[in-house]
Design a protein around this motif. Structure first.
Motif, PDB file in Angstrom:
ATOM      1  N   SER A  48      44.878  34.653  44.922  1.00 42.48           N
ATOM      2  CA  SER A  48      44.390  35.300  45.998  1.00 42.48           C
ATOM      3  C   SER A  48      43.009  36.280  45.784  1.00 42.48           C
ATOM      4  O   SER A  48      43.043  36.233  44.972  1.00 42.48           O
ATOM      5  N   MET A  49      41.891  37.068  46.008  1.00 44.95           N
ATOM      6  CA  MET A  49      41.496  37.609  45.606  1.00 44.95           C
ATOM      7  C   MET A  49      42.242  38.734  44.798  1.00 44.95           C
ATOM      8  O   MET A  49      41.743  39.270  43.804  1.00 44.95           O
ATOM      9  N   GLU A  50      42.828  39.666  45.461  1.00 47.11           N
ATOM     10  CA  GLU A  50      43.815  40.779  44.793  1.00 47.11           C
ATOM     11  C   GLU A  50      44.291  39.858  43.031  1.00 47.11           C
ATOM     12  O   GLU A  50      44.563  40.502  41.904  1.00 47.11           O
ATOM     13  N   MET A  51      45.341  38.902  43.592  1.00 46.27           N
ATOM     14  CA  MET A  51      45.519  38.342  42.221  1.00 46.27           C
ATOM     15  C   MET A  51      44.578  38.220  41.424  1.00 46.27           C
ATOM     16  O   MET A  51      44.500  38.565  39.808  1.00 46.27           O
ATOM     17  N   PHE A  52      43.715  37.957  41.312  1.00 46.49           N
ATOM     18  CA  PHE A  52      41.613  37.564  40.265  1.00 46.49           C
ATOM     19  C   PHE A  52      41.805  38.518  39.611  1.00 46.49           C
ATOM     20  O   PHE A  52      41.257  38.727  38.599  1.00 46.49           O
ATOM     21  N   LEU A  53      41.499  40.214  40.253  1.00 45.82           N
ATOM     22  CA  LEU A  53      41.699  41.089  40.211  1.00 45.82           C
ATOM     23  C   LEU A  53      42.120  41.741  39.277  1.00 45.82           C
ATOM     24  O   LEU A  53      41.857  41.897  38.095  1.00 45.82           O
ATOM     25  N   GLU A  54      43.230  41.782  39.253  1.00 48.07           N
ATOM     26  CA  GLU A  54      44.502  41.695  38.410  1.00 48.07           C
ATOM     27  C   GLU A  54      44.289  40.958  36.901  1.00 48.07           C
ATOM     28  O   GLU A  54      44.077  41.667  35.569  1.00 48.07           O
ATOM     29  N   PHE A  73      44.636  34.650  37.396  1.00 56.69           N
ATOM     30  CA  PHE A  73      45.207  34.898  39.022  1.00 56.69           C
ATOM     31  C   PHE A  73      46.725  35.594  38.117  1.00 56.69           C
ATOM     32  O   PHE A  73      47.404  34.832  38.174  1.00 56.69           O
ATOM     33  N   GLY A  74      46.860  37.450  38.543  1.00 55.09           N
ATOM     34  CA  GLY A  74      48.651  37.986  37.826  1.00 55.09           C
ATOM     35  C   GLY A  74      47.949  38.412  36.673  1.00 55.09           C
ATOM     36  O   GLY A  74      47.009  37.735  36.110  1.00 55.09           O
ATOM     37  N   LYS A  75      49.405  38.885  36.493  1.00 57.63           N
ATOM     38  CA  LYS A  75      49.351  39.419  35.462  1.00 57.63           C
ATOM     39  C   LYS A  75      50.358  39.145  34.448  1.00 57.63           C
ATOM     40  O   LYS A  75      51.225  38.538  34.977  1.00 57.63           O
ATOM     41  N   GLY A  76      50.113  38.871  33.115  1.00 57.73           N
ATOM     42  CA  GLY A  76      51.897  39.301  31.960  1.00 57.73           C
ATOM     43  C   GLY A  76      52.389  37.660  32.148  1.00 57.73           C
ATOM     44  O   GLY A  76      51.376  36.217  31.989  1.00 57.73           O
ATOM     45  N   GLN A  77      53.678  37.838  32.686  1.00 59.88           N
ATOM     46  CA  GLN A  77      54.304  36.015  32.762  1.00 59.88           C
ATOM     47  C   GLN A  77      53.928  35.429  33.882  1.00 59.88           C
ATOM     48  O   GLN A  77      54.472  34.955  34.399  1.00 59.88           O
ATOM     49  N   PHE A  78      53.254  36.612  35.285  1.00 58.47           N
ATOM     50  CA  PHE A  78      52.785  35.375  36.231  1.00 58.47           C
ATOM     51  C   PHE A  78      51.618  35.577  36.417  1.00 58.47           C
ATOM     52  O   PHE A  78      50.996  34.316  37.453  1.00 58.47           O
ATOM     53  N   ARG A  79      50.621  35.063  35.182  1.00 58.15           N
ATOM     54  CA  ARG A  79      49.610  34.688  35.397  1.00 58.15           C
ATOM     55  C   ARG A  79      49.455  33.100  35.267  1.00 58.15           C
ATOM     56  O   ARG A  79      50.488  32.244  34.607  1.00 58.15           O
ATOM     57  N   ARG A  80      48.345  32.410  36.189  1.00 53.04           N
ATOM     58  CA  ARG A  80      48.216  31.331  35.871  1.00 53.04           C
ATOM     59  C   ARG A  80      46.723  31.259  35.840  1.00 53.04           C
ATOM     60  O   ARG A  80      45.575  32.551  36.772  1.00 53.04           O
ATOM     61  N   SER A  81      46.056  30.114  35.270  1.00 53.63           N
ATOM     62  CA  SER A  81      44.497  29.989  35.002  1.00 53.63           C
ATOM     63  C   SER A  81      44.342  28.455  35.658  1.00 53.63           C
ATOM     64  O   SER A  81      45.176  27.748  35.606  1.00 53.63           O
ATOM     65  N   MET A  83      43.542  33.789  27.137  1.00 52.14           N
ATOM     66  CA  MET A  83      43.039  34.789  27.433  1.00 52.14           C
ATOM     67  C   MET A  83      42.293  35.283  26.263  1.00 52.14           C
ATOM     68  O   MET A  83      41.667  36.020  26.473  1.00 52.14           O
ATOM     69  N   GLY A  84      41.236  34.019  26.196  1.00 48.41           N
ATOM     70  CA  GLY A  84      39.718  34.686  25.679  1.00 48.41           C
ATOM     71  C   GLY A  84      38.931  35.347  26.611  1.00 48.41           C
ATOM     72  O   GLY A  84      39.129  35.403  27.534  1.00 48.41           O
ATOM     73  N   PRO A  85      37.747  36.043  25.634  1.00 44.28           N
ATOM     74  CA  PRO A  85      36.917  37.153  25.963  1.00 44.28           C
ATOM     75  C   PRO A  85      36.144  36.879  27.092  1.00 44.28           C
ATOM     76  O   PRO A  85      35.436  37.656  27.175  1.00 44.28           O
ATOM     77  N   LEU A  93      41.313  39.927  36.193  1.00 44.23           N
ATOM     78  CA  LEU A  93      39.919  40.066  35.733  1.00 44.23           C
ATOM     79  C   LEU A  93      40.401  41.365  34.998  1.00 44.23           C
ATOM     80  O   LEU A  93      39.800  41.638  34.139  1.00 44.23           O
ATOM     81  N   ASP A  94      40.594  42.472  35.637  1.00 42.88           N
ATOM     82  CA  ASP A  94      41.078  43.532  34.442  1.00 42.88           C
ATOM     83  C   ASP A  94      41.683  43.366  33.168  1.00 42.88           C
ATOM     84  O   ASP A  94      41.512  44.035  32.084  1.00 42.88           O
ATOM     85  N   GLU A  95      42.905  42.609  33.265  1.00 43.17           N
ATOM     86  CA  GLU A  95      43.477  41.728  31.870  1.00 43.17           C
ATOM     87  C   GLU A  95      42.080  40.968  31.058  1.00 43.17           C
ATOM     88  O   GLU A  95      42.520  41.131  29.834  1.00 43.17           O
ATOM     89  N   GLU A  96      41.336  40.084  31.363  1.00 43.60           N
ATOM     90  CA  GLU A  96      40.858  39.516  30.825  1.00 43.60           C
ATOM     91  C   GLU A  96      40.086  40.312  30.295  1.00 43.60           C
ATOM     92  O   GLU A  96      39.094  40.025  28.201  1.00 43.60           O
ATOM     93  N   GLN A  97      39.288  41.368  30.786  1.00 40.34           N
ATOM     94  CA  GLN A  97      38.011  42.575  30.542  1.00 40.34           C
ATOM     95  C   GLN A  97      39.200  43.213  28.669  1.00 40.34           C
ATOM     96  O   GLN A  97      37.762  43.223  28.451  1.00 40.34           O
TER      97      GLN A  97
END
Length: 355
Positions: free
Chosen positions: A308-314, A228-236, A182-184, A316-320
């Motif tokens: 997926s693109m949706e999970m990527f955008l989710e 991809f995804g947020k929180g506990q479901f996030r994968r990098s 989760m680096g900036p 990305l929002d968290e990373e921002q």
């Protein structure tokens, strides 16, 4: 004369559509994605196409076939390869026959035996997949261009890069940020000097922002973190990028390309390799597709919906948000919540390249 792969076409119409773009006087390479089965039993298969046009001259054929290793690198891992010499023999039935022989007994289709999964079933599933992809594409086109709208979710602060900050950020500090889950920063580019690399730039705007710093007359190496995804479901996943601009001189290209191994060691392990000479060769959708294929070929097909693109955008929002928190004292903008996209992007079925 330097020979390079050239993008020809991509689409959602499956084998028939791809065959319409082939040329019997050329050597071409392509990729087709198939999805067989439904629900939790659905399985994705990737097929590399090597089209060796029968009317291509012997000299050209030899030169273009020598580029196959480069095409394989660009296309990525596949379950099997098919080869054709004319557009007339490049048919749905021919491709499925070859794919059936390669995959029907791998325990991954149907219930794992060839008697329980037929070519007709594969054909039916392919037709449904193509029809669904066409519907998704029509819906997406009705909603407007994806990248121009949805990636505007990048907040004002995300237009900042390492070079815009008040304090100087080193390449090693940027690397630490990109390698952190989760680096900036989620991308970085460095000069092709494994001994003393310079930071070209780094940022949190992902692939689209990185494109601004890919110069046509330069070679550089980079690392991209895609969440991809947020929180506990996030994968990098991490993508190693070798950028070799199409306008760089041949001598410089050879010198800088020769250090690729050292640059890989410097930037660390990665899940996906990308080599590009133009920005069209490293588009966001194509990188996500490569990530999906790496997951499938690694035997983790159950998680393909996550990448997926949706999970990527989710993600990305968290990373921002992480970037905002890290550099809040260096930002002069007001950060507002970003919109989420509900429509699912139709994935291209068949990128095709011409040698």
């Amino acid at each position: 004369m330097v020979m390079r792969l050239k993008f020809v076409a991509r689409g959602v119409g499956g084998v028939q559509e791809m065959a319409g773009h082939t040329n019997d006087e050329a050597v071409m390479y392509g990729l087709i994605r198939f999805v067989f089965g439904h629900g939790k039993y659905a399985r994705t298969k990737y097929v590399m196409v090597h089209f060796n046009g029968e009317r291509c001259s012997v000299v050209k054929r030899g030169r273009f076939n020598a580029m196959k290793p480069e095409a394989e690198t660009q296309i990525g891992a596949c379950h099997t390869e098919v080869q054709f010499h004319s557009s007339s023999e490049f048919t749905v039935d021919a491709v499925l026959q070859m794919l059936y022989k390669a995959c029907a007994n791998d325990g991954d289709l149907g219930k794992g035996t060839s008697s329980e999964f037929t070519i007709q079933q594969m054909k039916d599933d392919m037709e449904k997949m193509v029809e669904k992809a066409k519907e998704e594409l029509a819906a997406l086109e009705g909603a407007g261009p994806f990248e121009e709208e949805d990636l505007e979710m990048i907040r004002p602060g995300m237009t900042l890069t390492a070079k815009d900050l008040k304090r100087q950020i080193s390449w090693s500090e940027s690397l630490r940020m990109v390698r952190a889950d989760m680096g900036p920063f989620n991308w970085m580019l460095i000069s092709p000097d494994p001994g003393r690399p310079d930071l070209v730039n780094a940022g949190a705007g992902s692939v689209r922002q990185m494109h601004e710093y890919l110069m046509d007359d330069q070679v550089c190496y980079g690392l991209i973190r895609m969440g991809f995804g947020k929180g506990q479901f996030r994968r990098s996943k991490w993508i190693f990028l070798h950028w070799s601009g199409e306008k760089i001189k041949a001598i410089q290209r050879g010198k800088y390309n020769a250090v690729e191994g050292d640059m890989k060691a410097l930037l660390g392990s990665h899940n996906v390799y990308m080599h590009a000479s133009t920005r069209d060769q490293c588009l966001l959708e194509d990188i996500i597709d490569k990530v999906q294929r790496s997951v499938v070929t690694d035997g983790d097909a159950s998680d393909t919906d996550l990448y997926s693109m949706e999970m990527f955008l989710e993600a990305l929002d968290e990373e921002q948000r992480a970037m905002t928190e890290e550099f809040k004292d260096e930002m002069d903008v007001v950060v507002a919540p970003s919109p989420a996209r509900s429509e699912r992007a139709a994935q291209p079925e068949m990128p095709l390249m011409d040698a």
